[in-house]
Design a protein around this motif. Structure first.
Motif, PDB file in Angstrom:
ATOM      1  N   VAL A   1      -3.196   4.207   1.361  1.00 20.65           N
ATOM      2  CA  VAL A   1      -3.969   3.751   0.292  1.00 20.65           C
ATOM      3  C   VAL A   1      -3.900   2.299   0.180  1.00 20.65           C
ATOM      4  CG1 VAL A   1      -4.751   4.001  -2.011  1.00 20.65           C
ATOM      5  CG2 VAL A   1      -3.918   5.991  -0.883  1.00 20.65           C
ATOM      6  N   LEU A   2      -4.990   1.332   0.497  1.00 19.27           N
ATOM      7  CA  LEU A   2      -5.203   0.166   0.427  1.00 19.27           C
ATOM      8  C   LEU A   2      -5.881  -0.190  -0.790  1.00 19.27           C
ATOM      9  CD1 LEU A   2      -6.575  -1.286   3.856  1.00 19.27           C
ATOM     10  CD2 LEU A   2      -4.423  -1.969   2.760  1.00 19.27           C
ATOM     11  N   LEU A   3      -5.602  -1.357  -1.696  1.00 20.77           N
ATOM     12  CA  LEU A   3      -6.158  -1.865  -2.568  1.00 20.77           C
ATOM     13  C   LEU A   3      -6.760  -3.201  -2.497  1.00 20.77           C
ATOM     14  CD1 LEU A   3      -3.565  -0.869  -5.588  1.00 20.77           C
ATOM     15  CD2 LEU A   3      -5.608   0.399  -4.723  1.00 20.77           C
ATOM     16  N   SER A   4      -8.047  -3.562  -2.869  1.00 17.17           N
ATOM     17  CA  SER A   4      -8.827  -4.571  -2.892  1.00 17.17           C
ATOM     18  C   SER A   4      -9.287  -5.000  -4.154  1.00 17.17           C
ATOM     19  CB  SER A   4      -9.794  -4.524  -1.815  1.00 17.17           C
ATOM     20  OG  SER A   4     -10.472  -5.860  -1.692  1.00 17.17           O
TER      21      SER A   4
ATOM     22  N   LEU B   1      -2.096   7.138  -7.480  1.00 18.84           N
ATOM     23  CA  LEU B   1      -1.486   6.736  -8.708  1.00 18.84           C
ATOM     24  C   LEU B   1      -0.421   5.856  -8.774  1.00 18.84           C
ATOM     25  CD1 LEU B   1      -1.746  10.312 -10.556  1.00 18.84           C
ATOM     26  CD2 LEU B   1      -3.465   8.327 -10.760  1.00 18.84           C
ATOM     27  N   GLN B   2       0.317   6.131  -7.754  1.00 16.14           N
ATOM     28  CA  GLN B   2       1.366   5.218  -7.247  1.00 16.14           C
ATOM     29  C   GLN B   2       1.189   3.697  -7.322  1.00 16.14           C
ATOM     30  OE1 GLN B   2       3.151   5.594  -3.192  1.00 16.14           O
ATOM     31  NE2 GLN B   2       5.254   5.849  -4.267  1.00 16.14           N
ATOM     32  N   VAL B   3      -0.043   3.513  -6.416  1.00 16.86           N
ATOM     33  CA  VAL B   3      -0.248   2.094  -5.744  1.00 16.86           C
ATOM     34  C   VAL B   3      -1.142   1.440  -6.886  1.00 16.86           C
ATOM     35  CG1 VAL B   3      -2.238   2.835  -4.413  1.00 16.86           C
ATOM     36  CG2 VAL B   3      -0.718   0.748  -3.807  1.00 16.86           C
ATOM     37  N   VAL B   4      -1.916   2.271  -7.532  1.00 14.70           N
ATOM     38  CA  VAL B   4      -2.683   1.612  -8.660  1.00 14.70           C
ATOM     39  C   VAL B   4      -2.000   1.101  -9.845  1.00 14.70           C
ATOM     40  CG1 VAL B   4      -4.554   2.017 -10.247  1.00 14.70           C
ATOM     41  CG2 VAL B   4      -4.810   2.694  -7.940  1.00 14.70           C
ATOM     42  N   GLU B   5      -0.713   2.032 -10.290  1.00  6.37           N
ATOM     43  CA  GLU B   5       0.115   1.772 -11.205  1.00  6.37           C
ATOM     44  C   GLU B   5       1.124   0.572 -10.817  1.00  6.37           C
ATOM     45  OE1 GLU B   5       2.461   5.297 -11.732  1.00  6.37           O
ATOM     46  OE2 GLU B   5       0.892   6.276 -12.859  1.00  6.37           O
ATOM     47  N   ALA B   6       1.273   0.640  -9.621  1.00 12.47           N
ATOM     48  CA  ALA B   6       2.094  -0.702  -8.989  1.00 12.47           C
ATOM     49  C   ALA B   6       1.350  -2.013  -9.344  1.00 12.47           C
ATOM     50  CB  ALA B   6       2.530  -0.398  -7.517  1.00 12.47           C
ATOM     51  N   PHE B   7       0.059  -2.046  -9.205  1.00  9.62           N
ATOM     52  CA  PHE B   7      -0.794  -3.208  -9.356  1.00  9.62           C
ATOM     53  C   PHE B   7      -1.725  -3.177 -10.413  1.00  9.62           C
ATOM     54  CE2 PHE B   7       0.939  -3.181  -4.915  1.00  9.62           C
ATOM     55  CZ  PHE B   7       1.264  -4.410  -4.758  1.00  9.62           C
TER      56      PHE B   7
ATOM     57  N   MET C   1       1.131  -1.140   0.022  1.00  6.75           N
ATOM     58  CA  MET C   1       0.008  -0.131   0.173  1.00  6.75           C
ATOM     59  C   MET C   1       0.802   1.443   0.093  1.00  6.75           C
ATOM     60  SD  MET C   1      -1.424   0.033   4.015  1.00  6.75           S
ATOM     61  CE  MET C   1      -0.266   0.254   5.319  1.00  6.75           C
ATOM     62  N   SER C   2       0.292   2.341  -0.342  1.00  9.96           N
ATOM     63  CA  SER C   2       1.023   3.774  -0.384  1.00  9.96           C
ATOM     64  C   SER C   2       0.745   4.234   1.128  1.00  9.96           C
ATOM     65  CB  SER C   2       0.552   4.518  -1.243  1.00  9.96           C
ATOM     66  OG  SER C   2       1.301   5.736  -1.412  1.00  9.96           O
TER      67      SER C   2
END
Length: 332
Positions: A140-143, A96-102, A12-13
């Motif tokens: 910022v978490l992603l699921s 943007l950083q974390v979405v781009e990473a995944f 996560m960021s």
């Protein structure tokens, strides 16, 4: 299949606020935060969050829906909770950083990548019940999530609550954890007593919102919902649906709606009702419970206007229809 929002990306960021400044964000393990047991958030509920989604289009690109609007609301919630001022440019960079990473893990429609920015007060000070935190953490978490309606669309049953409110009226505009916690008791009682899916909070007979979504009444070519004030959350999906409805020729009425008027209109055969929110976009309401009496809304099913507006919004989110509103942010 795992329940909605229970699977997370491994990174996560994260950024922290200390000594009156934000420190640069970076990717960290999603299970790596350290929090003092005396942290302000654990005692005085200094926490807010957002919910938005990234979608994979047919050309393989990844696009985030209404990111700027969510960032602005996050900053507003932080101000209402007296958290340190959010650096909006920093939060945009973090998303943007974390979405781009995944980006490779973003599912194809009807799935999506759910994005959960969260802001919490971290100052270890249990004597600050009447004072704000001087330090905080923003992450910022992603699921990755699948089709919300994978089991088929099920019209919801709402119990009408005319005494209590979802939260304190002056805090309704904040997307804060405490507001959701305060609604849990009434929701659990409604499930036990009436097998209701949610509670429609209508203090003093004023139709407001449910525990986790905005309420919309659709009567023919008119869509009716409460006018914006500080007592309830200003939903971004709500705004999107109302925009689409107005542009399709419907009359959009943002005004006070009494429970009596709701019940009268709901019993018309052509009437529809729905809940709007990030997770399910637009979910039909099939019945209402008032003082133990069951009232069917229209024919009790997913109505044609609810279905049309949901599909129209999905088409923009999924890249199947032009984004004439500038709602999408291209990521990769």
């Amino acid at each position: 299949m795992a329940a909605f929002g229970t699977v997370f990306m491994p990174k996560m960021s994260l950024a922290t606020y200390q000594n009156e400044q934000w420190l640069s964000a970076g990717l960290v393990d999603s299970e790596s935060i350290q929090l003092h047991p005396g942290a302000h958030v654990l005692h005085y509920a200094s926490t807010c969050f957002e919910g938005l989604k990234a979608f994979r289009h047919g050309d393989g690109s990844v696009n985030i829906f209404r990111m700027q609007q969510n960032i602005r609301r996050m900053a507003q919630s932080s101000r209402l909770l007296a958290l340190p001022e959010v650096d909006e440019a920093l939060l945009e960079q973090m998303i943007l950083q974390v979405v781009e990473a995944f980006s490779e893990q973003v599912p194809s429609p009807p799935g999506s990548m759910y994005i959960r920015p969260t802001h919490i007060g971290t100052e270890p000070a249990i004597g600050k019940a009447a004072h704000p935190t001087h330090s905080s953490m923003l992450y910022v978490l992603l699921s990755p999530v699948g089709d919300y309606f994978s089991g088929g669309i099920k019209p919801l049953k709402l119990q009408i609550e005319e005494q209590g409110s979802r939260c304190a009226a002056h805090m309704g505009m904040a997307k804060g954890g405490g507001n959701y916690a305060s609604a849990l008791g009434p929701i659990l009682r409604a499930r036990e007593q009436y097998q209701a899916d949610q509670v429609l909070f209508c203090p003093g007979g004023d139709v407001q919102e449910t525990g986790a979504a905005n309420f919309l009444l659709i009567d023919g070519d008119e869509i009716i919902t409460k006018d914006l004030d500080s007592s309830f959350l200003h939903g971004i999906t709500r705004d999107s649906i109302l925009t689409l409805a107005g542009d399709s020729g419907m009359t959009v009425s943002e005004r006070e709606l009494s429970v009596d008027e709701l019940i009268e209109r709901a019993q018309k055969p052509e009437c529809e009702a729905a809940l709007s929110g990030t997770a399910a976009v637009l979910t039909p309401v099939g019945s209402l419970v008032r003082d133990g009496q069951l009232i069917t809304v229209g024919n009790g099913q997913d109505g044609p206007t609810t279905k049309r507006l949901r599909e129209q919004l999905n088409a923009i989110q999924w890249g199947q229809q032009p984004d004439d509103y500038g709602w999408l942010t291209h990521v990769s």
